[in-house]
Design an enzyme around this catalytic site. Structure first.
Site, PDB file in Angstrom:
ATOM      1  N   ASN A 159       0.982  -1.374  -0.101  1.00 57.53           N
ATOM      2  CA  ASN A 159      -0.014  -0.033   0.012  1.00 57.53           C
ATOM      3  C   ASN A 159       1.031   1.368   0.110  1.00 57.53           C
ATOM      4  O   ASN A 159       1.973   1.355   0.517  1.00 57.53           O
ATOM      5  CB  ASN A 159      -0.887  -0.014   1.077  1.00 57.53           C
ATOM      6  CG  ASN A 159      -2.042  -1.129   0.940  1.00 57.53           C
ATOM      7  OD1 ASN A 159      -2.564  -1.278   0.107  1.00 57.53           O
ATOM      8  ND2 ASN A 159      -2.272  -1.655   2.056  1.00 57.53           N
ATOM      9  N   CYS A 211      -5.653  -7.141  -2.855  1.00 53.89           N
ATOM     10  CA  CYS A 211      -6.438  -6.661  -1.724  1.00 53.89           C
ATOM     11  C   CYS A 211      -7.440  -7.542  -1.212  1.00 53.89           C
ATOM     12  O   CYS A 211      -8.272  -7.939  -2.168  1.00 53.89           O
ATOM     13  CB  CYS A 211      -6.830  -5.507  -1.888  1.00 53.89           C
ATOM     14  SG  CYS A 211      -7.225  -4.596  -0.380  1.00 53.89           S
ATOM     15  N   HIS A 212      -7.680  -7.667   0.148  1.00 55.59           N
ATOM     16  CA  HIS A 212      -8.497  -8.893   0.490  1.00 55.59           C
ATOM     17  C   HIS A 212      -9.798  -8.108   1.332  1.00 55.59           C
ATOM     18  O   HIS A 212     -10.698  -8.841   1.727  1.00 55.59           O
ATOM     19  CB  HIS A 212      -7.883  -9.645   1.659  1.00 55.59           C
ATOM     20  CG  HIS A 212      -7.175  -9.001   2.693  1.00 55.59           C
ATOM     21  ND1 HIS A 212      -6.250  -9.599   3.095  1.00 55.59           N
ATOM     22  CD2 HIS A 212      -7.206  -7.762   3.277  1.00 55.59           C
ATOM     23  CE1 HIS A 212      -5.540  -8.752   4.408  1.00 55.59           C
ATOM     24  NE2 HIS A 212      -6.480  -7.903   4.368  1.00 55.59           N
ATOM     25  N   HIS A 220      -9.490   0.202  -1.381  1.00 54.08           N
ATOM     26  CA  HIS A 220      -9.792   0.570  -0.250  1.00 54.08           C
ATOM     27  C   HIS A 220     -11.100   1.712  -0.079  1.00 54.08           C
ATOM     28  O   HIS A 220     -11.447   2.244   0.868  1.00 54.08           O
ATOM     29  CB  HIS A 220      -8.753   1.219   0.600  1.00 54.08           C
ATOM     30  CG  HIS A 220      -7.710   0.307   1.132  1.00 54.08           C
ATOM     31  ND1 HIS A 220      -6.504   0.386   1.305  1.00 54.08           N
ATOM     32  CD2 HIS A 220      -7.689  -1.184   1.192  1.00 54.08           C
ATOM     33  CE1 HIS A 220      -5.778  -0.509   1.633  1.00 54.08           C
ATOM     34  NE2 HIS A 220      -6.531  -1.696   1.577  1.00 54.08           N
TER      35      HIS A 220
END
Length: 455
Positions: free
Chosen positions: A150, A172-173, A208
Site C-alpha cells: 500500500n 487486496c482482501h 480501499h
C-alpha cells in the site's frame, strides 16, 4: 508439472511472505523456486528456512525450494512471477505521517492509503517502485507482477508509469470481508449458508474505497437483504461488542452501514480504511466521535510490536521452540498464479489499469474491479459506471493521484503540497495550517525525499 520461478521483493515479510509460503506448501499442481529478496537480509534468510521447513512437513503437498537473493537482479532473473510486499521507508517515517497530523485534528486509523499518510507514503514509494519496474523491464519483462504493498492504487499506477508494458496488478482482501458480511446477511434472513466465493458481486471503485452495487447468491438478489440488514445493525454495528476484542485493528462496521444508508451502495472496505477518504467531520473529528463509530486507531507502536513479535517467532520456529504449521491463508495469490499458468480459471477483484471497465473514471487510472484470470491473461470485466454519489467522493482522490505522479515526474514537492491542500481529511483546516503540516512532516522524513530536487 510446471516449474516456475517466483521472485519475492520484500521476502522478509512477517505477514504476506509467510502466508504465501503456507499456501505453496499445500499446492500440488505446480512447483518451483522462490527467491526472497529483502533489504532486511536476515529476515529473508529466516523466512527461507521457515519456508523449507514447511515443505518438509508430512501434510505438505508442495514442491518449492526457498532461497535468498543478495540482489534484486538475481531475484528477478528468469522469474515467471514477481511479488512485491515492502514497507516504503521505515516505521519512523510512518510514525511521522500517521501521528504528526493528529496535532491538526487529523486522525488516521490505518495511515497507508489516503489522507496525509497516503500522500507522504506515495512520495517515499514512487522512486522505489520506479527502480523495481525498470529492473523488471530489464531482467524479466514478461513476468506477471503481483503487488501487495500500500498505497495499492499508487503502487500499481507507478509500475505502469515506469514500465507501460508491465503485466502487473494489485491484490487486496478487503472485498473478501464484505462478501463474508453478505453471506451472514443471507444466512440470517434466508437460513442459507454460503461461502464467500459463492457470493457474486460487482466491485467498482479504487482500492480501499471500492463499492458494490450488485450482489447475488445463485438466483437470489442480496441487495434488498443487505438493505434490511444495514437498517437492523446500523446503530450498534454488525459485530456488536465482539469488535473490541480485535484491538487495534477491529471495527463494528457502523461506517460501512451508514454509507450504505446514505447512498444505497455497499462500501466494500473496512471502516478504518473508508474514513480516510472522507471529510474529517464525518467520522474522524475527534476520539469521542471515533469511539461512537466503534473502530480503532492503529498506533504505529503496535505495528512495531508486531514486527518484533514476528522476528522472535521466526527465531523460535527455526530453533524448534515453536511449531511450524501450514494452513490455507484465504488469500488468492497462488490461485491467481495457477490460472495464469493455464491450470484453472478464476474471477476475482483486482487493482488494474482502467481500460473502460469503469466507464466514468479516467482510462489509464488504476481501478478495482473484477477480472478474469486465465492462461497468461488478466482480463478486466466490465463493471459499468460508478454510482453518482460514490463517484463524487472518488474523483478528488483520483486528482490527488495525478498530482503525485506530477510530483514524481517533475521531482517537485509543490504538486504534493497541492494534493494535501485538496485532501478531504484536511478540508476542515485553513490553508496555512495544511502547509505547516506538510512542511513539518517533510522535515521529519527528508531522508526519504531526496529524489525530489524541488523541495
Amino acid at each position: 508439472m510446471k516449474h516456475v520461478i517466483i521472485a519475492y521483493i520484500g521476502g522478509g515479510s512477517r505477514l504476506w511472505a509467510r502466508s504465501l509460503m503456507s499456501d505453496l506448501a499445500l499446492e500440488k499442481d505446480f512447483k518451483g523456486t522462490v527467491r526472497l529478496y529483502d533489504i532486511d537480509h536476515e529476515a529473508a534468510v529466516n523466512n527461507a528456512k521457515i519456508g523449507n521447513m514447511m515443505m518438509a512437513l508430512d501434510e505438505a503437498r508442495g514442491q518449492f525450494q526457498f532461497e535468498v537473493s543478495d540482489t534484486l537482479e538475481h531475484a528477478l532473473t528468469d522469474a515467471d512471477f514477481v511479488l512485491i510486499s515492502i514497507l516504503p521507508g521505515t516505521f519512523d517515517e510512518m510514525s511521522a505521517y500517521v501521528h504528526g497530523p493528529e496535532a491538526y485534528g487529523v486522525h488516521q486509523p490505518v495511515g497507508d492509503t489516503a489522507g496525509p499518510a497516503g500522500i507522504f507514503r506515495s512520495l517515499i514509494m514512487m522512486p522505489m517502485f520506479d527502480t523495481i519496474a525498470k529492473a523488471i523491464e530489464r531482467v524479466c519483462p514478461d513476468a506477471w507482477v503481483l503487488n501487495f504493498t500500500n498505497p495499492m492504487t499508487m503502487c500499481v499506477q507507478m509500475l505502469y508509469h515506469s514500465f507501460p508494458k508491465i503485466k502487473a496488478y494489485g491484490n487486496c482482501h478487503e472485498v473478501f470481508h464484505v462478501q463474508d458480511i453478505l453471506a451472514r446477511a443471507l444466512e440470517e434472513e434466508k437460513g442459507i449458508k454460503a461461502k464467500r466465493h459463492e457470493i457474486h458481486i460487482n466491485p467498482i471503485g479504487i482500492n480501499h474505497f471500492t463499492w458494490i452495487n450488485q450482489a447475488s447468491y445463485q438466483d437470489i438478489d442480496i441487495m434488498p437483504i443487505y438493505d434490511r440488514f444495514a437498517k437492523k445493525y446500523h446503530m450498534e454495528g454488525i459485530y456488536k461488542d465482539q469488535w473490541i476484542h480485535h484491538e487495534p485493528f477491529g471495527s463494528a462496521e457502523r461506517v460501512k452501514l451508514d454509507l450504505y444508508l446514505k447512498y444505497g451502495v455497499i462500501a466494500a472496505a473496512g471502516d478504518r480504511h473508508l474514513v480516510e477518504f472522507l471529510p474529517q467531520e464525518w467520522y474522524t473529528k475527534d476520539k469521542e466521535i471515533i469511539q461512537s463509530w466503534r473502530y480503532f486507531l492503529t498506533p504505529v507502536s503496535k505495528r512495531i510490536a508486531i514486527k518484533n513479535e514476528g522476528n522472535q517467532s521466526a527465531l523460535n520456529m527455526i530453533s524448534g521452540q515453536e511449531k511450524v504449521t501450514i494452513q490455507r491463508s484465504g488469500e488468492e495469490g497462488v490461485l491467481q498464479m495457477k490460472a495464469l499458468l493455464g491450470l484453472t480459471e478464476l474471477i476475482t477483484n483486482v487493482n488494474i489499469i482502467n481500460q473502460g471497465q469503469i466507464s466514468n473514471l479516467p482510462v489509464g487510472h488504476v481501478v478495482e474491479t473484477n477480472a478474469l484470470f486465465r492462461k497468461d491473461q488478466v482480463r478486466p470485466i466490465y463493471s459499468g459506471a460508478m454510482p453518482e454519489d460514490p463517484l463524487e467522493l472518488t474523483l478528488p482522490h483520483i486528482y490527488i493521484h495525478e498530482l503525485l505522479i506530477k510530483a514524481f515526474d517533475h521531482r517537485d514537492l509543490s504538486y504534493a503540497k497541492e494534493a494535501l491542500l485538496r485532501d478531504p481529511m484536511t478540508s476542515h483546516l485553513k490553508p496555512s495550517d495544511k502547509i505547516k503540516m506538510f512542511d513539518d512532516i517533510k522535515e521529519q522524513i527528508k531522508t526519504y525525499l531526496s529524489y525530489y530536487t524541488q523541495q
